[in-house]
Design an enzyme around this catalytic site. Structure first.
Site, PDB file in Angstrom:
ATOM      1  CD  GLU A  23      -7.445  17.074  -7.311  1.00  0.00           C
ATOM      2  OE1 GLU A  23      -8.169  17.050  -8.334  1.00  0.00           O
ATOM      3  OE2 GLU A  23      -6.312  16.550  -7.267  1.00  0.00           O
ATOM      4  CB  SER A  71     -12.758 -44.813  22.514  1.00  0.00           C
ATOM      5  OG  SER A  71     -12.296 -46.112  22.201  1.00  0.00           O
TER       6      SER A  71
END
Length: 799
Positions: free
Chosen positions: A86, A461
């Protein structure tokens, strides 16, 4: 002389003009430029991450995947690779490279189009943090001016760090650490030179040089960077040769979760969004939940294996797709449209032999299904019926079928199918309500619906222990006799008759309360609520964390008709496990920011057993937050007499020892207690069970209520899943039986009367009583004295 003077001043003016123009532009643009000092305090958008209590990544949320790192964590080879790619003059220029700008200008003049921007790394930092990506001259001028300011205010290392943490590198990866994780599943400092050079080549064009989509083009770019590094003296010839000989091995590692808990992740995400709004996705929060990864893995396995076991009991519904005339290549192409669900992989039937089936999986892996691993597949007819047993593989499958398989060993697989029934499992710590494990369905990919927190179903139950607890706190004891006999209720206004039944349709007559619970007698529950009064019973049951609006104001509530979630039931059962205290479920233990600083932490109410541990935890958190004074642990409210809880726990342990959950005796522990639950027509099956260390609730049913089958009850559909979890979860953990609190006594009881047993009584046993409610010795009964000293009669008998 006049001509010379004219030429001199003209030349001077021409020489100064660009500088004057640039100065004018700078003076014009400078007031509108942002303050570059803000870069020192910039906070990059970082995703939300969810972890287990033992620091294993569960999930990650956010558009940008980013792991900011500092300059010292960046490998020198990567620094050199990026500079070579770069900006090789980065360490020498002052933010702008005149030669680079002149080169870009020359390309523009020659082609008429902008080819490269001539940008330095500093100029790219200016653009990435402050400007747009539009290719216009005004942006470039702003970029230059900002770059000059950045260089005056920040060091080269700070600029480089800003750049590598911000840049987009494809596949949702922002920054070099994220790229290393996405493409290689490793940290940037663990990568070799070749991979570092590959990542350094991505900023130029992440899509064009994507190593997954374009590995050939990526290699060309990488090798060019390596050549530049060699030319610039960053690497030697040997390193260069080794690196260029390395193939491109990048692949998508995704978010790389370390454990499977998608329902937990979604619950944590929703809570964080509720607290912080959209900032939850971008501020880099690290959320640590109460979930234990070991228990979560056990929960996942238990629920899925249990559902598949239920599914196999009802037969095989056939392949997901039947394609008799398809070629192998066409079948493999079709297979790519299917995905794994709940650990079940899609497969193509390639050939059917006399004793096995040959299959192909995605990525063309071959496998075998042996006859023994598929002969269970009787045709499904209904929840209550199956077709004839198959005698050979061709009775079940044909070439071209798309099926589901489960992995066994090596290349062996078992025939499977995605269950149509669903299940939910939640595990709580009884002393503080911490959610230890949770799975809200067979597969989150199949359905995001979290049945633990969202599915309201009748608990049947499994709701009865709350009513029995109310009875034990209001004059009853485990030996109280209640009549298990028919009842008929007539509604004159609605012209209707209610004849409640027991599960088996039989009636046992007078029965002790303990036996009524472990046998789950419906008529006894109705009589208890009738005697206590509906309002009084429901007001008592509210203390377990239920809302009064959720409890129907009628006698049917005694049979478990309120519509409640598995999480609510589990919360209620924590009071049975912890000695009678109310705790609330919570999921998030602590929240840290992106830098590991503690932001907030949970402050649950805890039982006395956990107070010392919670004190130390709060003290540690307070020190991390530099608080002047640590929080004191919040004491959980006692909602039930400890003696009542001990009696009820003893009765619920009998459900396991001799009642509807007797299968759980196979776990070989004496400290397990719980209650099964089954609703009308077997539409819902439940088991909630516990010991003093863990509470777990399991529900099984269909999302659209339908019968599970006439032989599918809480003890056959839900209990096996609970056992699959609780057995491994408590393996190696010593038995933890609750201590008998003061104020309780035991007495020898006649099983047929519930009163003190005379000498020689068959089946007499010791029962637990509150001291003030204990029956008198048999010698006093013979004298006609059976009182508690206050004129009341015990036990209360209902007929």
């Amino acid at each position: 002389m006049r001509l010379l003077k004219f030429l001199f001043w003209s030349a001077l003016a021409l020489a100064c003009a660009p500088a004057m123009v640039l100065s004018g532009v700078a003076l014009y643009l400078s007031p509108s430029l942002p303050d570059v000092e803000s870069l020192r305090d910039v906070e990059l958008q970082t995703p939300l991450r969810i972890y287990s209590t033992d620091n294993r990544l569960i999930a990650e949320f956010g558009e940008m995947r980013r792991f900011p790192i500092n300059y010292e964590q960046i490998p020198p080879d990567f620094v050199h690779a990026l500079l070579a790619a770069e900006d090789d003059n980065f360490l020498n220029h002052h933010g702008v490279d005149p030669m680079g700008l002149l080169r870009a200008a020359a390309e523009l003049v020659q082609t008429g189009h902008i080819q490269t921007g001539g940008s330095t790394i500093t100029m790219q930092v200016a653009k990435n943090y402050f400007l747009s990506s539009k290719r216009v001259f005004s942006r470039k001028l702003n970029e230059i001016l900002l770059a000059l300011q950045i260089e005056r205010n920040l060091s080269k290392q700070e600029i480089f760090e800003l750049y590598v943490n911000k840049i987009y590198l494809g596949n949702r990866a922002y920054g070099i650490e994220a790229a290393a994780q996405v493409y290689y599943g490793k940290s940037i400092n663990e990568l070799p030179l070749a991979d570092l050079a590959m990542i350094a080549g991505l900023p130029k064009a992440p899509s064009r040089y994507n190593p997954i989509a374009n590995p050939e083009r990526t290699k060309v770019r990488r090798d060019w960077i390596l050549d530049r590094m060699l030319t610039l003296g960053y690497i030697d010839e040997a390193s260069y040769r080794d690196a260029v000989a390395t193939p491109i091995t990048a692949r998508n590692h995704g978010a790389n979760p370390e454990m499977e808990a998608p329902y937990i992740a979604e619950m944590a995400r929703l809570e964080m969004v509720e607290r912080y709004g959209d900032d939850a996705y971008t501020q880099g929060f690290n959320v640590y939940t109460t979930v234990d990864s070991r228990l979560q893995e056990m929960a996942n396995s238990a629920l899925r294996d249990g559902l598949q076991e239920y599914d196999r009991r009802h037969g095989y519904r056939g392949p997901e797709s039947r394609n008799p005339d398809i070629t192998l290549e066409q079948g493999l192409s079709l297979l790519n449209g299917y995905r794994s669900t709940g650990g079940l992989e899609p497969a193509l039937v390639a050939a059917v032999n006399d004793d096995n089936v040959e299959i192909r999986l995605r990525r063309e892996q071959a496998g075998i299904i042996a006859w023994d691993d598929m002969k269970w597949a009787r045709p499904y007819l209904s929840a209550n019926g199956m077709g004839p047993r198959p005698s050979k593989p061709s009775d079940v499958l044909q070439p071209g079928d798309i099926i589901r398989v489960t992995r066994l060993e090596g290349d062996n697989f078992g025939l499977a199918q995605i269950p149509e029934a669903q299940s939910a499992l939640v595990v709580l710590g009884p002393h503080d309500g911490a959610i230890k494990a949770l799975i809200g369905g067979f597969s989150f990919l199949q359905s995001n619906y979290n049945r633990v927190t969202q599915a309201r179903r009748q608990p049947g139950s499994s709701f009865k222990p709350f009513l029995y607890c109310a009875a034990l706190d209001n004059g009853y004891n485990p030996a109280s006799m209640v009549n298990d006999a028919p009842l008929i209720f007539v509604d004159d206004y609605l012209d209707s008759i209610w004849r409640p039944q027991n599960s088996g349709g039989d009636f046992l007559g007078p029965i002790r309360l303990r036996e009524a619970l472990y046998r789950s007698r419906n008529l006894v529950s109705i009589r208890l609520m009738q005697d206590l009064g509906v309002d009084k019973a429901l007001s008592y049951i509210e203390r377990f964390g239920f809302s009064r609006q959720e409890l129907p104001r009628n006698l049917s509530a005694s049979l478990g008709t309120p519509e409640l979630t598995p999480l609510q039931i589990a919360q209620g059962y924590t009071a049975f496990a912890n000695g009678g205290y109310a705790v609330k479920p919570y999921l998030i233990e602590r929240i840290e920011d992106r830098y590991g600083k503690l932001i907030d932490y949970a402050r649950p109410a805890v039982t006395p057993e956990l107070t010392e541990e919670q004190t130390a935890r709060l003290q540690a958190y307070a020190e991390r937050m530099e608080a002047e004074q640590s929080d004191e642990p919040s004491a959980a409210e006692r909602i039930v007499d400890a003696r009542t809880i001990y009696q009820l726990d003893s009765m619920l342990r009998d459900v396991v020892r001799r009642g509807t959950a007797v299968r759980a005796r196979a776990l070989g522990r004496n400290d397990l207690a719980g209650k099964t639950g089954t609703t009308n027509d077997q539409k819902d099956a439940w088991f909630s069970g516990f010991n003093p260390d863990l509470v777990a609730t399991v529900w099984v049913g269909f999302d659209q209520p339908a019968t599970l089958g006439r032989r599918e009850y809480g003890g056959t559909a839900a209990l096996p899943i609970w056992m699959r979890f609780m057995g491994p979860a408590l393996e190696g953990v010593p038995e933890n039986l609750p201590r008998m609190p003061r104020g309780l006594v035991t007495a020898r009881i006649d099983p047929t009367t519930g009163r003190s047993a005379p000498p020689g009584t068959d089946g007499a046993f010791m029962e637990i009583f509150k001291q003030e409610e204990a029956p008198p010795p048999y010698s006093e009964l013979e004298m006609g004295s059976y009182s508690n000293g206050d004129g009341s009669v015990s036990p209360l008998e209902l007929f």
